[in-house]
Design a protein around this motif. Structure first.
Motif, mmCIF file in Angstrom:
data_model
loop_
_atom_site.group_PDB
_atom_site.id
_atom_site.type_symbol
_atom_site.label_atom_id
_atom_site.label_comp_id
_atom_site.label_asym_id
_atom_site.label_seq_id
_atom_site.Cartn_x
_atom_site.Cartn_y
_atom_site.Cartn_z
ATOM 1 N N UNK A 183 0.822 -1.210 0.000
ATOM 2 C CA UNK A 183 0.000 0.000 0.000
ATOM 3 C C UNK A 183 0.855 1.258 0.000
ATOM 4 N N UNK A 184 2.112 1.103 -0.415
ATOM 5 C CA UNK A 184 3.038 2.236 -0.393
ATOM 6 C C UNK A 184 2.544 3.417 -1.200
ATOM 7 N N UNK A 185 1.754 3.149 -2.232
ATOM 8 C CA UNK A 185 1.271 4.222 -3.092
ATOM 9 C C UNK A 185 -0.065 4.788 -2.622
ATOM 10 N N UNK A 186 -0.543 4.299 -1.466
ATOM 11 C CA UNK A 186 -1.875 4.706 -1.006
ATOM 12 C C UNK A 186 -1.847 5.412 0.353
ATOM 13 N N UNK A 187 -0.659 5.771 0.800
ATOM 14 C CA UNK A 187 -0.503 6.301 2.160
ATOM 15 C C UNK A 187 -1.524 7.372 2.523
ATOM 16 N N UNK A 188 -1.736 8.292 1.604
ATOM 17 C CA UNK A 188 -2.575 9.438 1.949
ATOM 18 C C UNK A 188 -3.982 9.362 1.373
ATOM 19 N N UNK A 189 -4.367 8.150 0.978
ATOM 20 C CA UNK A 189 -5.757 7.967 0.563
ATOM 21 C C UNK A 189 -6.610 7.717 1.792
ATOM 22 N N UNK A 190 -7.798 8.265 1.777
ATOM 23 C CA UNK A 190 -8.706 7.934 2.874
ATOM 24 C C UNK A 190 -9.198 6.512 2.681
ATOM 25 N N UNK A 191 -9.432 5.825 3.802
ATOM 26 C CA UNK A 191 -9.765 4.406 3.713
ATOM 27 C C UNK A 191 -11.070 4.157 2.982
ATOM 28 N N UNK A 192 -11.987 5.125 3.045
ATOM 29 C CA UNK A 192 -13.261 4.929 2.354
ATOM 30 C C UNK A 192 -13.073 4.886 0.832
ATOM 31 N N UNK A 193 -11.900 5.313 0.370
ATOM 32 C CA UNK A 193 -11.651 5.302 -1.077
ATOM 33 C C UNK A 193 -10.987 4.011 -1.544
ATOM 34 N N UNK A 194 -10.784 3.069 -0.618
ATOM 35 C CA UNK A 194 -10.041 1.856 -0.966
ATOM 36 C C UNK A 194 -10.978 0.702 -1.310
ATOM 37 N N UNK A 195 -10.433 -0.266 -2.031
ATOM 38 C CA UNK A 195 -11.193 -1.489 -2.303
ATOM 39 C C UNK A 195 -11.219 -2.338 -1.038
ATOM 40 N N UNK A 196 -12.102 -3.331 -1.028
ATOM 41 C CA UNK A 196 -12.211 -4.208 0.138
ATOM 42 C C UNK A 196 -10.888 -4.862 0.502
ATOM 43 N N UNK A 197 -10.194 -5.346 -0.511
ATOM 44 C CA UNK A 197 -8.927 -6.023 -0.258
ATOM 45 C C UNK A 197 -7.875 -5.078 0.300
ATOM 46 N N UNK A 198 -7.889 -3.846 -0.232
ATOM 47 C CA UNK A 198 -6.938 -2.850 0.271
ATOM 48 C C UNK A 198 -7.235 -2.502 1.722
ATOM 49 N N UNK A 199 -8.528 -2.367 2.017
ATOM 50 C CA UNK A 199 -8.918 -2.067 3.389
ATOM 51 C C UNK A 199 -8.456 -3.167 4.330
ATOM 52 N N UNK A 200 -8.591 -4.401 3.862
ATOM 53 C CA UNK A 200 -8.191 -5.533 4.677
ATOM 54 C C UNK A 200 -6.693 -5.469 5.007
ATOM 55 N N UNK A 201 -5.923 -5.035 4.023
ATOM 56 C CA UNK A 201 -4.475 -4.941 4.256
ATOM 57 C C UNK A 201 -4.139 -3.810 5.221
ATOM 58 N N UNK A 202 -4.936 -2.740 5.178
ATOM 59 C CA UNK A 202 -4.719 -1.670 6.173
ATOM 60 C C UNK A 202 -5.000 -2.221 7.571
ATOM 61 N N UNK A 203 -6.101 -2.990 7.660
ATOM 62 C CA UNK A 203 -6.458 -3.561 8.961
ATOM 63 C C UNK A 203 -5.344 -4.459 9.480
ATOM 64 N N UNK A 204 -4.736 -5.211 8.570
ATOM 65 C CA UNK A 204 -3.646 -6.098 8.971
ATOM 66 C C UNK A 204 -2.416 -5.288 9.377
ATOM 67 N N UNK A 205 -2.141 -4.247 8.611
ATOM 68 C CA UNK A 205 -0.993 -3.395 8.947
ATOM 69 C C UNK A 205 -1.174 -2.775 10.324
ATOM 70 N N UNK A 206 -2.390 -2.334 10.612
ATOM 71 C CA UNK A 206 -2.639 -1.704 11.904
ATOM 72 C C UNK A 206 -2.415 -2.685 13.050
ATOM 73 N N UNK A 207 -2.732 -3.977 12.787
ATOM 74 C CA UNK A 207 -2.529 -4.979 13.836
ATOM 75 C C UNK A 207 -1.055 -5.343 13.982
#
Ligand SMILES: Nc1ncnc2c1ncn2[C@@H]1O[C@H](COP(=O)(O)OP(=O)(O)OP(=O)(O)O)[C@@H](O)[C@H]1O
Ligand SMILES: [Mg+2]
Lengths: 301, 220
Positions: free
Chosen positions: B129-153
């Motif tokens: 997600x290196x290219x998505x750092x400053x995107x708001x999460x609501x703008x992401x696909x489901x899979x991308x959101x899932x990876x943010x959730x994993x990164x946060x954990x």
């Protein structure tokens, strides 16, 4: 280490605070506006009230009573004057001796010296000029007069009874209405601010519960809200103070002119600088309390 | 051992059927377990008990020799900082950016900003997600959101990592990447529990399997 950690917490707190403000958008300013409006109303009212008090005091004390004494020496007159002064509700009882009364009369009538010739033969009585305490906290003049009349050595008491009573009653009504309005404004402000802040908290309930899940302490969650509330309140309170100052600048002259017609020279004094600062502080406190209060329940669960 | 459940039963308010019924199990430090079972079996419930989002109706949950029922209110945040959770519904804050969502875990601990910045960027690049750092999460696909959730954990190097369907929305390729991330966290010392009903996951990774059926632990 501890201090660098502290700094980090502050940076985070301010960052989160501003993030909330940015997201809150108009909501943020609405709360600030409501706080400002409420405080402005209260303070404007306070200004008018304080000035009205001063006015009432002046009118009230200028309208007193005059007691004519039936005594024939100065000692006796002194005693009566002291007794009158001791009656509750009496602010001042000035004894005017016959000579002094004559002097005064001479002063006032000096254009018409001829009259004084006759006056020389006249025996003037001792007179006590009574002025009363502030209308608000004492019995009305009508209750005072009989008490003065009862004192031995007092002859006739003259006063502008009915006029004064009317003024007093008007003052009382205005005060009650004022108090009622002030309480109403305060209540409305508290309810509106409370509810708006509650909405803000509700709209962030997901955020609050997530922060808890990733290990945020209550303080970590609470502080940005408190900061936000405080800043909101200060903006509101500050605007109220500024608004008050500006409206005094523009409106006081008008009001003064109107009231001066009715009551003689009258100056509408502004609130003090301290009162303006107090307004700012009151705003901050109101915002802080609003935020703390709305959060209380959500941080418990 | 890090995790122990002693005869844990959980009945949700207003429901008669227990979501978990008399579950006892032990998980040792450094283990990697797959928690499986059909929908509604109680997988998420079990995970929720572990990070104190739920209290058991009966029984005791013990983490790090600490009985959770004895935990004071003020200690719960401290416990949660040792646990990384990937929620089944992600629980991302939609209006915050990918970066901000991930940083949250470290911010609540008072990690210095410089360190947060370095770690977050590094990890987000790792999860793609290196290219998505400053995107708001609501703008992401489901899979991308899932990876943010994993990164946060993962960002806090947790002792315990609880993942509720972490590959549910991902294609097989991404699933594999994510599992590699979880395995490497495990290799760094985290104890990992992955709830899933993805059979390929279970077949591909020969790990300890905990199986729940209607709230009953049928295999461990
Ligand atoms: N908050 C709740 N209140 C009441 N009942 C609940 C609640 N959450 C879950 N349940 C019930 O508890 C049972 C177990 O739910 P749980 O979410 O743990 O299942 P799961 O194994 O995670 O299922 P899935 O694979 O679909 O995620 C289900 O019957 C569900 O309906
Ligand atoms: Mg589930």
């Amino acid at each position: 280490m501890a201090s660098s950690n502290n700094n980090t917490m502050w940076v985070t707190l301010i960052k989160h605070g501003f993030r909330n403000v940015r997201r809150g958008g108009l909501h943020f300013f609405f709360v600030a506006f409501m706080i400002g409006l409420g405080l402005y109303g209260l303070a404007a009212f306070g200004t008018v009230w304080l000035n009205f008090e001063r006015l009432a005091q002046r009118v009230g004390s200028s309208v007193g009573a005059v007691a004519f004494l039936v005594v024939d020496n100065d000692d006796e007159a002194q005693r009566v004057a002291q007794e009158i002064a001791a009656i509750p509700g009496v602010a001042k009882a000035d004894l005017v001796a016959p000579d002094a009364a004559l002097q005064r009369a001479v002063g006032e009538l000096d254009k018409n010296n001829a009259l004084l010739v006759d006056a020389q033969g006249l025996k003037l009585p001792w007179v006590v000029e009574i002025s009363r305490k502030l209308a608000s906290d004492t019995s009305p003049l009508s209750a005072l007069v009989p008490q003065v009349e009862k004192i031995k050595g007092v002859g006739q008491v003259m006063h502008a009874g009915a006029e004064v009573q009317r003024l007093e009653r008007l003052a009382q009504v205005l005060k009650n209405v004022g108090l009622y309005l002030a309480i109403l404004i305060a209540l409305i402000t508290i309810v509106v601010v409370g509810n708006t802040v509650k909405l803000t908290v509700l709209s962030r309930i997901d955020e609050i519960s997530l922060m808890k899940l990733v290990g945020a302490t209550d303080g970590f969650i609470r502080n940005p809200f408190l900061l936000e509330g405080f800043v909101q309140g200060c903006i509101g309170g500050g605007s109220a103070a500024l608004g008050l100052f500006l409206s005094h600048q523009t409106l006081a002259g008008l009001l003064q002119a109107t009231l001066s017609d009715a009551f003689g020279v009258f100056e509408l004094e502004p609130l003090s600088l301290n009162a303006h600062l107090l307004l700012l502080l009151a705003g901050g406190l109101l915002g802080l309390l609003g935020a703390a209060f709305s959060l209380r329940r959500h941080l418990r669960s | 051992m890090v995790i122990e459940l002693q005869n844990v039963t959980k009945v949700y308010d207003g429901s008669e059927q227990p979501a978990l019924a008399d579950v006892s199990l032990r998980i040792e430090k450094g283990e990697f377990c797959l928690l499986t079972g059909p929908s509604g079996a109680g997988k998420s419930t079990l995970l929720r008990l572990l990070f104190c989002a739920l209290k058991p109706s009966q029984g005791e949950v013990i983490l790090h020799d600490q009985a959770l029922s004895q935990l004071k209110r003020d200690d719960i945040p401290l416990l949660r900082r040792e646990i990384g959770v990937v929620f089944q519904d992600f629980k991302l804050l939609p209006h915050l950016t990918v970066y901000e969502n991930t940083a949250l875990t470290l911010e609540v601990r008072g990690t210095p900003q410089v360190e947060i910045d370095r770690k977050v960027k590094e990890l987000l690049i790792q999860v793609g997600l290196g290219h998505r750092l400053n995107h708001r999460c609501e703008q992401l696909s489901g899979g991308e959101q899932q990876r943010v959730a994993i990164a946060r954990a993962l960002i806090g190097d947790p002792f315990i990592l609880l993942c509720d369907e972490p590959t549910g929305n991902l294609d097989p390729e991404r699933s594999k990447d994510i599992m590699e991330l979880l395995l490497s966290a495990n290799a760094r010392g985290s104890t990992v529990i992955v709830a899933t009903h993805d059979p390929t996951l279970i077949n591909n990774y020969q790990r300890r399997i905990l199986r729940l059926d209607e709230g009953v632990l049928t295999s461990s």
